[in-house]
Design an enzyme around this catalytic site. Structure first.
Site, mmCIF file in Angstrom:
data_model
loop_
_atom_site.group_PDB
_atom_site.id
_atom_site.type_symbol
_atom_site.label_atom_id
_atom_site.label_comp_id
_atom_site.label_asym_id
_atom_site.label_seq_id
_atom_site.Cartn_x
_atom_site.Cartn_y
_atom_site.Cartn_z
ATOM 1 C CB CYS A 45 36.160 41.158 48.331
ATOM 2 S SG CYS A 45 34.163 41.887 47.975
HETATM 3 C C1 BEZ Z 1 32.595 39.264 45.096
HETATM 4 O O1 BEZ Z 1 33.414 39.991 45.661
HETATM 5 O O2 BEZ Z 1 33.139 38.571 44.406
HETATM 6 C C2 BEZ Z 1 31.324 39.872 44.962
HETATM 7 C C3 BEZ Z 1 30.725 39.925 46.088
HETATM 8 C C4 BEZ Z 1 29.349 40.484 46.241
HETATM 9 C C5 BEZ Z 1 28.306 40.181 44.859
HETATM 10 C C6 BEZ Z 1 29.218 39.825 43.843
HETATM 11 C C7 BEZ Z 1 30.559 39.615 43.916
#
Ligand code: BEZ
Length: 211
Positions: A45
């Site tokens: 994210c």
């Molecule tokens: C991420 O944004 O890195 C992420 C968020 C939830 C699950 C896996 C990765």
């Protein structure tokens, strides 16, 4: 109820990092991108929001306003934005919705319970100036979105809204486009003075009309 292409994008008010926003007022006459991410302070994210911030001028050129959403609280968003700016060498200046009560997530069906009972998946909606849904894409938490692809689809949407054309596979802005089947070849010759390349009666290319 889930949304479909062509549906009216539901309006909402929400707390965001830029204060309280009424979605329709925020969009005004612009195009909009509303996209959800699973959670703050997560790596994928962080790169997605950074990439979106770095594309600010590209979105502005296309008259697109961006709005991000997750179910995290405002204070968490604010701290995380500092991290995004630091690690992605950007300035996040589009609003992040703090959707703690899941109002937006539910309106836009962004929680897919068999993927996660609580977090939003990576949903992305492109909304036209008429406030209808023009594009919906859904990615899992483990896969960051390609924001160049989002931009490419916006280019196609804006072009095809103005001209009787469609864009072929892997089309990029500036490449030849396809004349829609509803236009006869006689009419196409008048509409597209740059010329036609007729491969089959139903497969007719013309140079991109707005270039
Ligand atoms: C991420 O944004 O890195 C992420 C968020 C939830 C699950 C896996 C990765």
């Amino acid at each position: 109820m889930s949304l479909r292409l062509g549906d009216k994008a539901p309006n909402f008010t929400a707390q965001t990092t830029a204060g309280e926003i009424d979605f329709y007022e925020y969009l005004g006459d612009s195009w909009g991108v509303l996209f959800s991410h699973p959670a703050d302070y997560t790596p994928v994210c962080t790169t997605e929001l950074g990439r979106t911030a770095l594309l600010k001028e590209e979105f502005a050129k296309r008259n697109v306003k961006v709005l991000a959403v997750s179910v995290d609280p405002l204070e968490k968003h604010e701290g995380w934005v500092n991290d995004i700016n630091e690690t992605q060498a950007c300035t996040v200046d589009f609003p992040l919705i703090a959707d703690e009560n899941r109002k937006v997530a539910e309106l836009y069906d962004m929680i897919h319970p068999n993927a996660s009972a609580t977090a939003t998946v990576r949903s992305l909606f492109v909304i036209g100036p008429d406030k209808t849904v023009k594009l919906m894409i859904t990615y899992p938490a483990s896969t960051g979105r390609n924001f160049y692809e989002v931009m490419r689809v916006i280019d196609s949407l804006q072009l095809t809204a103005q001209h009787s054309v469609a864009t072929p596979a892997n089309w990029q802005d500036g490449e030849d486009v396809i004349v829609v089947p509803s236009v006869s070849t006689i009419d196409a010759e008048k509409k597209f003075p740059k010329g036609l390349r007729i491969v089959k009666p139903y497969l007719r290319y013309t140079p991109q009309p707005n270039k």
